[in-house]
Design a protein around this motif. Sequence first.
Motif, PDB file in Angstrom:
ATOM      1  N   HIS A 143      23.126   4.591  -7.322  1.00 26.01           N
ATOM      2  CA  HIS A 143      24.524   5.001  -7.339  1.00 26.01           C
ATOM      3  C   HIS A 143      24.656   6.393  -6.729  1.00 26.01           C
ATOM      4  O   HIS A 143      23.726   7.191  -6.783  1.00 26.01           O
ATOM      5  CB  HIS A 143      25.063   5.007  -8.774  1.00 26.01           C
ATOM      6  N   LYS A 144      25.817   6.697  -6.182  1.00 23.41           N
ATOM      7  CA  LYS A 144      26.057   7.994  -5.526  1.00 23.41           C
ATOM      8  C   LYS A 144      25.782   9.178  -6.457  1.00 23.41           C
ATOM      9  O   LYS A 144      25.169  10.157  -6.056  1.00 23.41           O
ATOM     10  CB  LYS A 144      27.492   8.076  -5.017  1.00 23.41           C
ATOM     11  N   ASP A 145      26.247   9.074  -7.708  1.00 17.74           N
ATOM     12  CA  ASP A 145      26.039  10.192  -8.632  1.00 17.74           C
ATOM     13  C   ASP A 145      24.553  10.381  -8.954  1.00 17.74           C
ATOM     14  O   ASP A 145      24.088  11.507  -9.144  1.00 17.74           O
ATOM     15  CB  ASP A 145      26.866  10.013  -9.909  1.00 17.74           C
ATOM     16  N   GLU A 146      23.789   9.286  -8.997  1.00 19.59           N
ATOM     17  CA  GLU A 146      22.351   9.391  -9.210  1.00 19.59           C
ATOM     18  C   GLU A 146      21.677  10.069  -8.018  1.00 19.59           C
ATOM     19  O   GLU A 146      20.789  10.897  -8.186  1.00 19.59           O
ATOM     20  CB  GLU A 146      21.735   8.011  -9.434  1.00 19.59           C
ATOM     21  N   ILE A 147      22.123   9.705  -6.812  1.00 21.79           N
ATOM     22  CA  ILE A 147      21.560  10.299  -5.593  1.00 21.79           C
ATOM     23  C   ILE A 147      21.844  11.799  -5.559  1.00 21.79           C
ATOM     24  O   ILE A 147      20.967  12.595  -5.238  1.00 21.79           O
ATOM     25  CB  ILE A 147      22.106   9.599  -4.329  1.00 21.79           C
ATOM     26  N   LYS A 148      23.076  12.182  -5.921  1.00 24.80           N
ATOM     27  CA  LYS A 148      23.426  13.612  -5.937  1.00 24.80           C
ATOM     28  C   LYS A 148      22.586  14.375  -6.956  1.00 24.80           C
ATOM     29  O   LYS A 148      22.140  15.491  -6.689  1.00 24.80           O
ATOM     30  CB  LYS A 148      24.916  13.784  -6.234  1.00 24.80           C
ATOM     31  N   ARG A 149      22.333  13.764  -8.115  1.00 24.96           N
ATOM     32  CA  ARG A 149      21.508  14.394  -9.143  1.00 24.96           C
ATOM     33  C   ARG A 149      20.072  14.568  -8.630  1.00 24.96           C
ATOM     34  O   ARG A 149      19.471  15.633  -8.792  1.00 24.96           O
ATOM     35  CB  ARG A 149      21.507  13.544 -10.418  1.00 24.96           C
ATOM     36  N   LEU A 150      19.549  13.521  -7.965  1.00 21.61           N
ATOM     37  CA  LEU A 150      18.198  13.606  -7.395  1.00 21.61           C
ATOM     38  C   LEU A 150      18.119  14.670  -6.304  1.00 21.61           C
ATOM     39  O   LEU A 150      17.139  15.403  -6.204  1.00 21.61           O
ATOM     40  CB  LEU A 150      17.767  12.251  -6.815  1.00 21.61           C
ATOM     41  N   SER A 182       0.856  -1.183   0.000  1.00 21.33           N
ATOM     42  CA  SER A 182       0.000   0.000   0.000  1.00 21.33           C
ATOM     43  C   SER A 182       0.893   1.234   0.000  1.00 21.33           C
ATOM     44  O   SER A 182       1.749   1.388   0.861  1.00 21.33           O
ATOM     45  CB  SER A 182      -0.892  -0.018   1.234  1.00 21.33           C
ATOM     46  N   PHE A 183       0.684   2.134  -0.980  1.00 22.21           N
ATOM     47  CA  PHE A 183       1.504   3.342  -1.053  1.00 22.21           C
ATOM     48  C   PHE A 183       0.718   4.532  -1.586  1.00 22.21           C
ATOM     49  O   PHE A 183       1.144   5.205  -2.518  1.00 22.21           O
ATOM     50  CB  PHE A 183       2.770   3.102  -1.880  1.00 22.21           C
ATOM     51  N   PRO A 184      -0.430   4.857  -0.975  1.00 23.56           N
ATOM     52  CA  PRO A 184      -1.236   5.970  -1.508  1.00 23.56           C
ATOM     53  C   PRO A 184      -0.559   7.329  -1.377  1.00 23.56           C
ATOM     54  O   PRO A 184      -0.681   8.164  -2.258  1.00 23.56           O
ATOM     55  CB  PRO A 184      -2.514   5.916  -0.686  1.00 23.56           C
ATOM     56  N   ASP A 185       0.153   7.574  -0.295  1.00 28.06           N
ATOM     57  CA  ASP A 185       0.798   8.880  -0.109  1.00 28.06           C
ATOM     58  C   ASP A 185       2.269   8.703   0.251  1.00 28.06           C
ATOM     59  O   ASP A 185       2.808   9.432   1.077  1.00 28.06           O
ATOM     60  CB  ASP A 185       0.059   9.702   0.951  1.00 28.06           C
ATOM     61  N   SER A 186       2.932   7.735  -0.393  1.00 30.53           N
ATOM     62  CA  SER A 186       4.337   7.497  -0.091  1.00 30.53           C
ATOM     63  C   SER A 186       5.231   8.439  -0.897  1.00 30.53           C
ATOM     64  O   SER A 186       4.837   8.969  -1.929  1.00 30.53           O
ATOM     65  CB  SER A 186       4.709   6.041  -0.363  1.00 30.53           C
ATOM     66  N   PHE A 187       6.429   8.650  -0.390  1.00 28.65           N
ATOM     67  CA  PHE A 187       7.406   9.530  -1.028  1.00 28.65           C
ATOM     68  C   PHE A 187       8.795   9.063  -0.641  1.00 28.65           C
ATOM     69  O   PHE A 187       8.958   8.280   0.289  1.00 28.65           O
ATOM     70  CB  PHE A 187       7.191  10.984  -0.591  1.00 28.65           C
ATOM     71  N   ALA A 188       9.795   9.534  -1.359  1.00 21.03           N
ATOM     72  CA  ALA A 188      11.179   9.199  -1.039  1.00 21.03           C
ATOM     73  C   ALA A 188      11.874  10.451  -0.507  1.00 21.03           C
ATOM     74  O   ALA A 188      11.553  11.570  -0.894  1.00 21.03           O
ATOM     75  CB  ALA A 188      11.897   8.679  -2.267  1.00 21.03           C
ATOM     76  N   GLU A 189      12.814  10.228   0.398  1.00 17.54           N
ATOM     77  CA  GLU A 189      13.532  11.317   1.043  1.00 17.54           C
ATOM     78  C   GLU A 189      15.016  10.991   1.045  1.00 17.54           C
ATOM     79  O   GLU A 189      15.393   9.840   1.266  1.00 17.54           O
ATOM     80  CB  GLU A 189      13.001  11.455   2.473  1.00 17.54           C
ATOM     81  N   ILE A 190      15.851  11.984   0.796  1.00 20.64           N
ATOM     82  CA  ILE A 190      17.297  11.770   0.777  1.00 20.64           C
ATOM     83  C   ILE A 190      17.867  12.233   2.116  1.00 20.64           C
ATOM     84  O   ILE A 190      17.758  13.401   2.478  1.00 20.64           O
ATOM     85  CB  ILE A 190      17.961  12.527  -0.387  1.00 20.64           C
ATOM     86  N   ILE A 191      18.463  11.278   2.860  1.00 17.61           N
ATOM     87  CA  ILE A 191      19.057  11.564   4.161  1.00 17.61           C
ATOM     88  C   ILE A 191      20.478  11.000   4.157  1.00 17.61           C
ATOM     89  O   ILE A 191      20.670   9.797   3.966  1.00 17.61           O
ATOM     90  CB  ILE A 191      18.243  10.914   5.311  1.00 17.61           C
TER      91      ILE A 191
END
Length: 154
Positions: A87-94, A45-54
Amino acid sequence: MKGQGRKIIAKNKKAFFNYTVEDSIECGLVLEGTEVKSVREGRISFPDSFAEIINLEVWLKNFSIAEYPFSSIFNHDPNRPKKLLLHKDEIKRLQRKTEEKGYTLIPLEFYLKNGIIKVQLGICKGKKLFDKRADIKERDIHRETQRELRERNR
């Protein structure tokens, strides 16, 4: 190896209505044993899910995987944050993209790719109310034209 086997488990239709998807990226998902079995059964179930960079790690929040009914007492916590593999570079871009005003990371779909559970993560911008109304109007017009074409072909 033959063509890539891709089986969609769940799609976030609400995300396409509430957000405009600018870009998307495929991520791996860190899961425990009973979580994998539940996801394969589609018990998510993911009606209001989101991703966060920490700390240069991407975490999926408000994403619930139901407990596996056939497991023992060693079941998983259904609401724990799940780590996404990038990948680290993908995370930095995001991270650069999400620091811009109005952008957020939303899971668009969950699927099996060659037996491995993957997440399609979208870089999204929230829609205004008039954008949503325009989408509804456009969808209704498309539906009407399809209906008229079907009637003419009979």
